[in-house]
Design a protein around this motif. Structure first.
Motif, PDB file in Angstrom:
ATOM      1  N   SER A 196      25.891  30.439  50.304  1.00 39.68           N
ATOM      2  CA  SER A 196      25.968  31.896  50.265  1.00 39.68           C
ATOM      3  C   SER A 196      27.186  32.312  51.083  1.00 39.68           C
ATOM      4  O   SER A 196      27.128  32.407  52.310  1.00 39.68           O
ATOM      5  N   ALA A 197      28.294  32.541  50.396  1.00 39.42           N
ATOM      6  CA  ALA A 197      29.566  32.796  51.075  1.00 39.42           C
ATOM      7  C   ALA A 197      29.522  34.065  51.927  1.00 39.42           C
ATOM      8  O   ALA A 197      28.918  35.074  51.538  1.00 39.42           O
ATOM      9  N   LYS A 198      30.183  33.979  53.080  1.00 42.46           N
ATOM     10  CA  LYS A 198      30.292  35.119  53.989  1.00 42.46           C
ATOM     11  C   LYS A 198      31.758  35.485  54.170  1.00 42.46           C
ATOM     12  O   LYS A 198      32.654  34.692  53.871  1.00 42.46           O
ATOM     13  N   LYS A 199      31.992  36.678  54.696  1.00 47.90           N
ATOM     14  CA  LYS A 199      33.363  37.119  54.946  1.00 47.90           C
ATOM     15  C   LYS A 199      34.092  36.157  55.884  1.00 47.90           C
ATOM     16  O   LYS A 199      35.280  35.904  55.731  1.00 47.90           O
ATOM     17  N   MET A 200      33.341  35.573  56.842  1.00 47.44           N
ATOM     18  CA  MET A 200      33.951  34.667  57.806  1.00 47.44           C
ATOM     19  C   MET A 200      34.403  33.346  57.174  1.00 47.44           C
ATOM     20  O   MET A 200      35.171  32.596  57.781  1.00 47.44           O
ATOM     21  N   ASP A 201      33.960  33.056  55.950  1.00 48.43           N
ATOM     22  CA  ASP A 201      34.340  31.813  55.280  1.00 48.43           C
ATOM     23  C   ASP A 201      35.712  31.899  54.618  1.00 48.43           C
ATOM     24  O   ASP A 201      36.240  30.881  54.163  1.00 48.43           O
ATOM     25  N   ALA A 202      36.283  33.092  54.550  1.00 56.38           N
ATOM     26  CA  ALA A 202      37.623  33.245  53.974  1.00 56.38           C
ATOM     27  C   ALA A 202      38.642  32.534  54.874  1.00 56.38           C
ATOM     28  O   ALA A 202      38.708  32.786  56.076  1.00 56.38           O
ATOM     29  N   ALA A 203      39.427  31.624  54.274  1.00 59.73           N
ATOM     30  CA  ALA A 203      40.393  30.849  55.060  1.00 59.73           C
ATOM     31  C   ALA A 203      41.211  29.977  54.114  1.00 59.73           C
ATOM     32  O   ALA A 203      41.013  29.994  52.896  1.00 59.73           O
ATOM     33  N   GLU A 204      42.140  29.194  54.702  1.00 61.52           N
ATOM     34  CA  GLU A 204      42.881  28.185  53.949  1.00 61.52           C
ATOM     35  C   GLU A 204      42.190  26.836  54.123  1.00 61.52           C
ATOM     36  O   GLU A 204      41.858  26.445  55.250  1.00 61.52           O
ATOM     37  N   ALA A 221      47.195  22.917  51.002  1.00 60.07           N
ATOM     38  CA  ALA A 221      46.247  23.930  51.477  1.00 60.07           C
ATOM     39  C   ALA A 221      46.168  25.083  50.480  1.00 60.07           C
ATOM     40  O   ALA A 221      47.186  25.571  49.991  1.00 60.07           O
ATOM     41  N   LEU A 222      44.945  25.505  50.201  1.00 63.63           N
ATOM     42  CA  LEU A 222      44.705  26.599  49.263  1.00 63.63           C
ATOM     43  C   LEU A 222      43.825  27.653  49.929  1.00 63.63           C
ATOM     44  O   LEU A 222      42.893  27.314  50.673  1.00 63.63           O
ATOM     45  N   LYS A 223      44.112  28.930  49.650  1.00 61.62           N
ATOM     46  CA  LYS A 223      43.395  30.024  50.291  1.00 61.62           C
ATOM     47  C   LYS A 223      42.203  30.476  49.458  1.00 61.62           C
ATOM     48  O   LYS A 223      42.297  30.601  48.237  1.00 61.62           O
ATOM     49  N   MET A 224      41.080  30.704  50.139  1.00 59.12           N
ATOM     50  CA  MET A 224      39.888  31.251  49.503  1.00 59.12           C
ATOM     51  C   MET A 224      39.545  32.597  50.139  1.00 59.12           C
ATOM     52  O   MET A 224      39.377  32.675  51.354  1.00 59.12           O
ATOM     53  N   ASP A 225      39.471  33.641  49.319  1.00 61.79           N
ATOM     54  CA  ASP A 225      39.069  34.966  49.782  1.00 61.79           C
ATOM     55  C   ASP A 225      37.593  35.193  49.475  1.00 61.79           C
ATOM     56  O   ASP A 225      37.083  34.718  48.458  1.00 61.79           O
ATOM     57  N   VAL A 226      36.936  35.914  50.356  1.00 61.80           N
ATOM     58  CA  VAL A 226      35.537  36.300  50.151  1.00 61.80           C
ATOM     59  C   VAL A 226      35.482  37.815  50.167  1.00 61.80           C
ATOM     60  O   VAL A 226      35.826  38.443  51.174  1.00 61.80           O
ATOM     61  N   ARG A 227      35.071  38.418  49.057  1.00 67.82           N
ATOM     62  CA  ARG A 227      35.100  39.868  48.900  1.00 67.82           C
ATOM     63  C   ARG A 227      33.720  40.427  48.601  1.00 67.82           C
ATOM     64  O   ARG A 227      32.903  39.770  47.961  1.00 67.82           O
ATOM     65  N   ASP A 228      33.505  41.663  49.090  1.00 65.57           N
ATOM     66  CA  ASP A 228      32.262  42.362  48.783  1.00 65.57           C
ATOM     67  C   ASP A 228      32.283  42.834  47.335  1.00 65.57           C
ATOM     68  O   ASP A 228      33.349  42.958  46.712  1.00 65.57           O
ATOM     69  N   VAL A 229      31.097  43.119  46.817  1.00 64.62           N
ATOM     70  CA  VAL A 229      31.009  43.659  45.467  1.00 64.62           C
ATOM     71  C   VAL A 229      31.685  45.025  45.431  1.00 64.62           C
ATOM     72  O   VAL A 229      31.424  45.886  46.278  1.00 64.62           O
ATOM     73  N   ASN A 230      32.566  45.288  44.472  1.00 60.80           N
ATOM     74  CA  ASN A 230      33.316  46.545  44.362  1.00 60.80           C
ATOM     75  C   ASN A 230      32.443  47.612  43.700  1.00 60.80           C
ATOM     76  O   ASN A 230      32.576  47.901  42.502  1.00 60.80           O
ATOM     77  N   THR A 231      31.559  48.224  44.507  1.00 63.89           N
ATOM     78  CA  THR A 231      30.632  49.231  43.972  1.00 63.89           C
ATOM     79  C   THR A 231      31.378  50.445  43.446  1.00 63.89           C
ATOM     80  O   THR A 231      31.053  50.994  42.388  1.00 63.89           O
ATOM     81  N   GLY A 232      32.406  50.872  44.186  1.00 66.19           N
ATOM     82  CA  GLY A 232      33.178  52.038  43.757  1.00 66.19           C
ATOM     83  C   GLY A 232      33.847  51.810  42.409  1.00 66.19           C
ATOM     84  O   GLY A 232      33.866  52.697  41.550  1.00 66.19           O
ATOM     85  N   GLY A 233      34.385  50.618  42.212  1.00 68.80           N
ATOM     86  CA  GLY A 233      35.028  50.300  40.943  1.00 68.80           C
ATOM     87  C   GLY A 233      34.041  50.301  39.793  1.00 68.80           C
ATOM     88  O   GLY A 233      34.351  50.751  38.684  1.00 68.80           O
ATOM     89  N   ILE A 234      32.838  49.772  40.044  1.00 63.70           N
ATOM     90  CA  ILE A 234      31.809  49.750  38.994  1.00 63.70           C
ATOM     91  C   ILE A 234      31.413  51.167  38.604  1.00 63.70           C
ATOM     92  O   ILE A 234      31.308  51.506  37.418  1.00 63.70           O
ATOM     93  N   VAL A 235      31.194  52.042  39.615  1.00 65.24           N
ATOM     94  CA  VAL A 235      30.813  53.437  39.341  1.00 65.24           C
ATOM     95  C   VAL A 235      31.925  54.136  38.569  1.00 65.24           C
ATOM     96  O   VAL A 235      31.673  54.861  37.599  1.00 65.24           O
ATOM     97  N   ALA A 236      33.170  53.942  38.981  1.00 60.16           N
ATOM     98  CA  ALA A 236      34.301  54.567  38.295  1.00 60.16           C
ATOM     99  C   ALA A 236      34.389  54.104  36.846  1.00 60.16           C
ATOM    100  O   ALA A 236      34.652  54.894  35.931  1.00 60.16           O
TER     101      ALA A 236
END
Length: 295
Positions: A196-204, A221-236
């Motif tokens: 269950s990925a967390k924001k703190m897991d974002a790293a290279e 080395a490869l970068k992995m971003d961890v992002r929240d669900v884009n609720t605003g984008g879904i509503v829009a």
């Protein structure tokens, strides 16, 4: 007298149970050698087999496939240019990574007595730069799987993962400073999993493959971003879709009102009348007597 009786009893018991001195052994059951080097696989047998026993060498690779290496006094086709026998020993003048596996030396006598010895051969091959797969973006709370594989190393490589240049311990809960991490690291399979990925897991992240044959190798080395669900984008997106549906409905209503769209109630009634068989336009098709007709 008592000792002689004991010896006779032991010999009689050996005959009854079939126990004998027949044996086949090897001086080195686990052989390691660098790729492209030569090596001897040893095999010896007791004199009980007689002066001319039959010696056969067989090979089984890591997939379980088995074949003969030396049979009926000669090397088989695949080994004819690089294998010889001296005594009952098997000599390779050059080995490759494909020779990794288990070798059985089978010795049998003319009266069908049979024994064997097993030798495990490990051809040493340094690891190559591993192939790493790291997801570029992961949604918070979702599973993330990072994989690492080296297809050349022999023996099989062990894997270590790094986060922002810092090695990750296999059991984070036991290491100070890593207790909050919930990843699972498999050093044999080369996987790094975040259930269950967390924001703190974002790293290279990058992986390192290593074995006893040579220096370790790393992937980029490869970068992995961890992002929240884009609720605003879904509503829009939903709002935009609803507006498009409304505009479509208004457009259809307007076109219908202006008569741009055909109406099912305004179809023209067309009646087909076949031409008369008896004359012109004023004939109705029936024969009638005219006033000028005189009898």
């Amino acid at each position: 007298m008592l000792f002689g009786c004991l010896v006779s009893t032991l010999l009689f018991t050996s005959v009854l149970t079939g126990v004998s001195g027949f044996s086949v052994t090897t001086s080195n059951a686990n052989v390691q050698v660098k790729e492209n080097a030569g090596v001897d696989l040893t095999c010896s047998y007791s004199a009980d087999f007689g002066s001319n026993p039959r010696v056969v060498w067989k090979f089984k690779d890591r997939t379980g496939s088995q074949k003969y290496v030396f049979y009926d006094g000669n090397p088989t086709g695949a080994y004819s240019n690089r294998v010889t026998m001296y005594g009952s020993n098997l000599r390779f003048n050059k080995v490759t990574r494909k020779d990794n596996g288990v070798y059985d030396c089978e010795v049998s006598s003319t009266d069908s007595l049979f024994k064997e010895a097993r030798v495990t051969l490990t051809v040493l091959v340094p690891p190559s730069p591993p192939l790493c797969r790291v997801p570029t973006s992961v949604t918070t709370g979702k599973k993330a799987l990072l994989t690492c594989h080296d297809g050349d190393g022999s023996p099989s490589s062990q894997y270590k993962w790094y986060r922002n240049g810092i090695p990750l311990p296999p059991e984070p809960s036991k290491i100070s400073g890593f207790q909050n991490y919930t990843y699972r690291l498999n050093s044999v399979a080369g996987t790094l999993e975040f259930p269950s990925a967390k924001k703190m897991d974002a790293a290279e992240y990058y992986c390192e493959a290593s074995n006893i044959a040579g220096p370790s190798q790393r992937c980029k080395a490869l970068k992995m971003d961890v992002r929240d669900v884009n609720t605003g984008g879904i509503v829009a997106g939903v709002i935009v879709a609803l507006l498009l549906l409304v505009l479509l409905a208004v457009g259809i209503w307007y076109a219908h009102k202006k008569g741009y769209l055909p109406s099912e109630t305004q179809k023209p009634n067309v009646v087909y009348q076949p031409p008369s068989l008896y004359g012109g336009e004023d004939d109705d098709g029936d024969f009638k007597q005219k006033s000028s007709f005189v009898v």
